[in-house]
Design a protein around this motif. Structure first.
Motif, PDB file in Angstrom:
ATOM      1  N   SER A 161      -5.817   8.348  -1.585  1.00 52.05           N
ATOM      2  CA  SER A 161      -4.978   7.509  -0.720  1.00 52.05           C
ATOM      3  C   SER A 161      -5.301   6.028  -0.870  1.00 52.05           C
ATOM      4  CB  SER A 161      -5.082   7.919   0.764  1.00 52.05           C
ATOM      5  OG  SER A 161      -6.204   7.359   1.403  1.00 52.05           O
ATOM      6  N   ILE A 162      -6.149   5.670  -1.825  1.00 56.13           N
ATOM      7  CA  ILE A 162      -6.565   4.281  -2.032  1.00 56.13           C
ATOM      8  C   ILE A 162      -6.082   3.812  -3.401  1.00 56.13           C
ATOM      9  CG2 ILE A 162      -8.562   2.718  -2.173  1.00 56.13           C
ATOM     10  CD1 ILE A 162     -10.114   4.815  -0.511  1.00 56.13           C
ATOM     11  N   GLY A 163      -5.658   2.554  -3.484  1.00 53.03           N
ATOM     12  CA  GLY A 163      -5.270   1.999  -4.780  1.00 53.03           C
ATOM     13  C   GLY A 163      -4.024   1.160  -4.727  1.00 53.03           C
ATOM     14  N   ALA A 164      -3.157   1.417  -3.746  1.00 53.16           N
ATOM     15  CA  ALA A 164      -1.893   0.684  -3.680  1.00 53.16           C
ATOM     16  C   ALA A 164      -2.028  -0.673  -3.013  1.00 53.16           C
ATOM     17  CB  ALA A 164      -0.846   1.515  -2.931  1.00 53.16           C
ATOM     18  N   GLY A 165      -3.228  -1.039  -2.561  1.00 55.35           N
ATOM     19  CA  GLY A 165      -3.441  -2.308  -1.888  1.00 55.35           C
ATOM     20  C   GLY A 165      -4.063  -3.332  -2.815  1.00 55.35           C
ATOM     21  N   ALA A 166      -5.356  -3.551  -2.655  1.00 59.92           N
ATOM     22  CA  ALA A 166      -6.047  -4.587  -3.423  1.00 59.92           C
ATOM     23  C   ALA A 166      -6.041  -4.291  -4.924  1.00 59.92           C
ATOM     24  CB  ALA A 166      -7.482  -4.734  -2.924  1.00 59.92           C
ATOM     25  N   ILE A 167      -6.226  -3.022  -5.301  1.00 68.29           N
ATOM     26  CA  ILE A 167      -6.264  -2.675  -6.731  1.00 68.29           C
ATOM     27  C   ILE A 167      -4.899  -2.906  -7.362  1.00 68.29           C
ATOM     28  CG2 ILE A 167      -6.688  -0.841  -8.402  1.00 68.29           C
ATOM     29  CD1 ILE A 167      -8.547   0.453  -6.331  1.00 68.29           C
ATOM     30  N   GLY A 168      -3.845  -2.418  -6.701  1.00 67.21           N
ATOM     31  CA  GLY A 168      -2.497  -2.596  -7.224  1.00 67.21           C
ATOM     32  C   GLY A 168      -2.109  -4.058  -7.331  1.00 67.21           C
ATOM     33  N   GLN A 183       5.600 -12.714  -4.095  1.00 67.88           N
ATOM     34  CA  GLN A 183       6.203 -11.724  -4.995  1.00 67.88           C
ATOM     35  C   GLN A 183       5.222 -10.606  -5.322  1.00 67.88           C
ATOM     36  OE1 GLN A 183       7.348 -14.435  -8.141  1.00 67.88           O
ATOM     37  NE2 GLN A 183       9.501 -14.410  -7.510  1.00 67.88           N
ATOM     38  N   VAL A 184       3.951 -10.953  -5.470  1.00 64.98           N
ATOM     39  CA  VAL A 184       2.926  -9.924  -5.706  1.00 64.98           C
ATOM     40  C   VAL A 184       2.868  -8.971  -4.526  1.00 64.98           C
ATOM     41  CG1 VAL A 184       0.450  -9.496  -5.966  1.00 64.98           C
ATOM     42  CG2 VAL A 184       1.539 -11.343  -7.254  1.00 64.98           C
ATOM     43  N   ALA A 185       2.824  -9.530  -3.311  1.00 66.13           N
ATOM     44  CA  ALA A 185       2.750  -8.702  -2.107  1.00 66.13           C
ATOM     45  C   ALA A 185       3.993  -7.844  -1.954  1.00 66.13           C
ATOM     46  CB  ALA A 185       2.566  -9.600  -0.881  1.00 66.13           C
ATOM     47  N   GLY A 186       5.172  -8.439  -2.136  1.00 63.63           N
ATOM     48  CA  GLY A 186       6.412  -7.699  -1.973  1.00 63.63           C
ATOM     49  C   GLY A 186       6.576  -6.595  -2.995  1.00 63.63           C
ATOM     50  N   THR A 187       6.257  -6.884  -4.258  1.00 65.33           N
ATOM     51  CA  THR A 187       6.383  -5.888  -5.325  1.00 65.33           C
ATOM     52  C   THR A 187       5.375  -4.767  -5.147  1.00 65.33           C
ATOM     53  OG1 THR A 187       7.129  -7.645  -6.825  1.00 65.33           O
ATOM     54  CG2 THR A 187       6.383  -5.585  -7.834  1.00 65.33           C
ATOM     55  N   ASP A 188       4.152  -5.117  -4.757  1.00 63.87           N
ATOM     56  CA  ASP A 188       3.101  -4.119  -4.544  1.00 63.87           C
ATOM     57  C   ASP A 188       3.480  -3.160  -3.420  1.00 63.87           C
ATOM     58  OD1 ASP A 188       0.434  -3.074  -5.048  1.00 63.87           O
ATOM     59  OD2 ASP A 188      -0.099  -3.907  -3.103  1.00 63.87           O
ATOM     60  N   ILE A 189       4.029  -3.688  -2.344  1.00 66.38           N
ATOM     61  CA  ILE A 189       4.432  -2.854  -1.220  1.00 66.38           C
ATOM     62  C   ILE A 189       5.634  -1.989  -1.588  1.00 66.38           C
ATOM     63  CG2 ILE A 189       5.436  -2.922   1.105  1.00 66.38           C
ATOM     64  CD1 ILE A 189       3.686  -5.324   1.693  1.00 66.38           C
ATOM     65  N   ALA A 190       6.595  -2.570  -2.317  1.00 62.13           N
ATOM     66  CA  ALA A 190       7.838  -1.850  -2.628  1.00 62.13           C
ATOM     67  C   ALA A 190       7.603  -0.630  -3.510  1.00 62.13           C
ATOM     68  CB  ALA A 190       8.832  -2.797  -3.306  1.00 62.13           C
ATOM     69  N   TYR A 191       6.781  -0.765  -4.555  1.00 58.74           N
ATOM     70  CA  TYR A 191       6.545   0.400  -5.416  1.00 58.74           C
ATOM     71  C   TYR A 191       5.713   1.456  -4.696  1.00 58.74           C
ATOM     72  CZ  TYR A 191       1.632   0.484  -6.729  1.00 58.74           C
ATOM     73  OH  TYR A 191       0.268   0.648  -6.717  1.00 58.74           O
ATOM     74  N   ALA A 192       4.882   0.990  -3.741  1.00 60.67           N
ATOM     75  CA  ALA A 192       4.012   1.927  -3.031  1.00 60.67           C
ATOM     76  C   ALA A 192       4.783   2.825  -2.069  1.00 60.67           C
ATOM     77  CB  ALA A 192       2.935   1.157  -2.271  1.00 60.67           C
ATOM     78  N   VAL A 193       5.993   2.425  -1.669  1.00 59.47           N
ATOM     79  CA  VAL A 193       6.764   3.238  -0.719  1.00 59.47           C
ATOM     80  C   VAL A 193       7.121   4.609  -1.307  1.00 59.47           C
ATOM     81  CG1 VAL A 193       8.927   3.423   0.570  1.00 59.47           C
ATOM     82  CG2 VAL A 193       7.642   1.291   0.603  1.00 59.47           C
ATOM     83  N   PRO A 194       7.813   4.681  -2.457  1.00 57.17           N
ATOM     84  CA  PRO A 194       8.089   6.015  -3.012  1.00 57.17           C
ATOM     85  C   PRO A 194       6.831   6.758  -3.436  1.00 57.17           C
ATOM     86  CG  PRO A 194       8.737   4.310  -4.576  1.00 57.17           C
ATOM     87  CD  PRO A 194       8.423   3.617  -3.289  1.00 57.17           C
ATOM     88  N   LEU A 195       5.815   6.004  -3.893  1.00 52.56           N
ATOM     89  CA  LEU A 195       4.568   6.652  -4.313  1.00 52.56           C
ATOM     90  C   LEU A 195       3.875   7.327  -3.140  1.00 52.56           C
ATOM     91  CD1 LEU A 195       2.200   7.316  -6.124  1.00 52.56           C
ATOM     92  CD2 LEU A 195       1.401   4.948  -5.866  1.00 52.56           C
ATOM     93  N   THR A 196       3.663   6.591  -2.047  1.00 48.44           N
ATOM     94  CA  THR A 196       2.980   7.184  -0.895  1.00 48.44           C
ATOM     95  C   THR A 196       3.840   8.258  -0.232  1.00 48.44           C
ATOM     96  OG1 THR A 196       3.775   5.336   0.492  1.00 48.44           O
ATOM     97  CG2 THR A 196       1.549   5.174  -0.419  1.00 48.44           C
ATOM     98  N   ALA A 197       5.178   8.101  -0.300  1.00 56.74           N
ATOM     99  CA  ALA A 197       6.059   9.112   0.286  1.00 56.74           C
ATOM    100  C   ALA A 197       5.947  10.429  -0.477  1.00 56.74           C
ATOM    101  CB  ALA A 197       7.497   8.616   0.276  1.00 56.74           C
ATOM    102  N   ILE A 198       5.988  10.355  -1.806  1.00 56.09           N
ATOM    103  CA  ILE A 198       5.860  11.566  -2.623  1.00 56.09           C
ATOM    104  C   ILE A 198       4.484  12.195  -2.426  1.00 56.09           C
ATOM    105  CG2 ILE A 198       5.593  12.362  -5.013  1.00 56.09           C
ATOM    106  CD1 ILE A 198       7.936  10.657  -5.776  1.00 56.09           C
ATOM    107  N   ALA A 199       3.455  11.357  -2.429  1.00 57.12           N
ATOM    108  CA  ALA A 199       2.102  11.875  -2.237  1.00 57.12           C
ATOM    109  C   ALA A 199       1.936  12.496  -0.848  1.00 57.12           C
ATOM    110  CB  ALA A 199       1.083  10.751  -2.444  1.00 57.12           C
ATOM    111  N   ALA A 200       2.573  11.875   0.158  1.00 58.76           N
ATOM    112  CA  ALA A 200       2.486  12.418   1.521  1.00 58.76           C
ATOM    113  C   ALA A 200       3.204  13.762   1.619  1.00 58.76           C
ATOM    114  CB  ALA A 200       3.081  11.429   2.518  1.00 58.76           C
ATOM    115  N   VAL A 201       4.384  13.864   1.001  1.00 56.77           N
ATOM    116  CA  VAL A 201       5.118  15.131   0.998  1.00 56.77           C
ATOM    117  C   VAL A 201       4.292  16.208   0.291  1.00 56.77           C
ATOM    118  CG1 VAL A 201       7.139  16.315   0.059  1.00 56.77           C
ATOM    119  CG2 VAL A 201       7.402  14.095   1.174  1.00 56.77           C
TER     120      VAL A 201
END
Length: 257
Positions: A161-168, A183-201
């Motif tokens: 569950s770690i990696g989509a924040g500081a590492i990404g 742009q770094v913050a926005g892009t990092d958060i945006a790609y993490a949405v489908p990633l964390t959603a799939i991982a959560a499912v």
């Protein structure tokens, strides 16, 4: 115990708001070490938490035009298949098995240490790349490197569950040094949405999400993040990052030993 979880959610939200570091680096070890939650359940619950909070953040960044969607697509090309493969591996070996739980515990420790590395050496790495244009990737090479980075992050996030924040964010800056901080913050958060959603499912499928725990964490974290964002203006960034790096190093050592 629910009050304690709410307080913990508030504390983590406060630190996330002040430092911008992903909550997984803090929440998952906290649940594992302080409350004795199974590593698998801690990871699954935090992923569900992250998918909800990051979705809200993406809406704001999209309105502000700070999401680079081409980069998001490249990251997802690597991250989403990697997340599915990692979830299938957890399913095969048994996500709730004690031995796999120990592997996940060590994976969390490694991810926490990578976060510390990103916190402490990010500026030096950026300066090294910007010192010579030849060190900056372009074209097909850049696209492939982004997909590979996404695959690494997808695996880390699904298992720990770690990696989509500081590492990404650090990888984004290294690959795309011309992006603005927003742009770094926005892009990092945006790609993490489908990633964390799939991982959560996937973790819901594995039976490793505690929904009652998730709700109490959300109750505490939302006001914590809001207050932390305001407090960040008054506290020196270098002090915050040094304090956080020290705390995370101690957490990683505790997870291993």
């Amino acid at each position: 115990m629910s009050v304690t979880y709410i307080i913990s959610g508030f504390a983590v939200g406060l630190l996330v708001g002040m430092t911008g570091v992903g909550g997984g680096s803090l929440m998952t070890p906290l649940l594992t070490l302080l409350f004795g939650v199974s590593p698998s359940v801690a990871v699954g619950t935090d992923l569900a938490f992250a998918s909800l909070t990051k979705a809200a953040g993406t809406i704001t960044h999209r309105v502000n035009g700070t999401v680079q969607w081409q980069i998001v697509r490249r990251l997802c090309l690597g991250a989403l298949p990697a997340a599915i493969i990692a979830a299938l591996a957890l399913r095969h070996f048994g996500a709730l098995d004690d031995r796999i739980g120990q592997v996940i515990r060590y994976s969390i420790a490694v991810s926490v240490l990578l976060t510390v590395f990103a916190l402490m050496f990010r500026r030096r790495m950026i300066a090294w790349i910007q010192a010579s244009p030849r060190r900056q990737l372009e074209g097909t090479t850049l696209a492939l490197a982004t997909i590979v980075a996404g695959a690494v992050l997808g695996t880390l996030v699904t298992v720990s569950s770690i990696g989509a924040g500081a590492i990404g964010a650090t990888l984004l800056v290294l690959l795309y040094p011309r992006l603005t901080p927003a742009q770094v913050a926005g892009t990092d958060i945006a790609y993490a949405v489908p990633l964390t959603a799939i991982a959560a499912v996937a973790h819901w499928w594995l039976g490793s999400i505690d929904w009652a725990l998730l709700l109490t964490l959300l109750v505490g974290s939302v006001p914590g993040i809001t207050l932390g964002a305001w407090a960040a203006r008054a506290v020196p960034e270098r002090f915050l990052r040094g304090l956080l790096a020290t705390a995370l190093t101690g957490i990683a050592v505790k997870l291993i030993y």
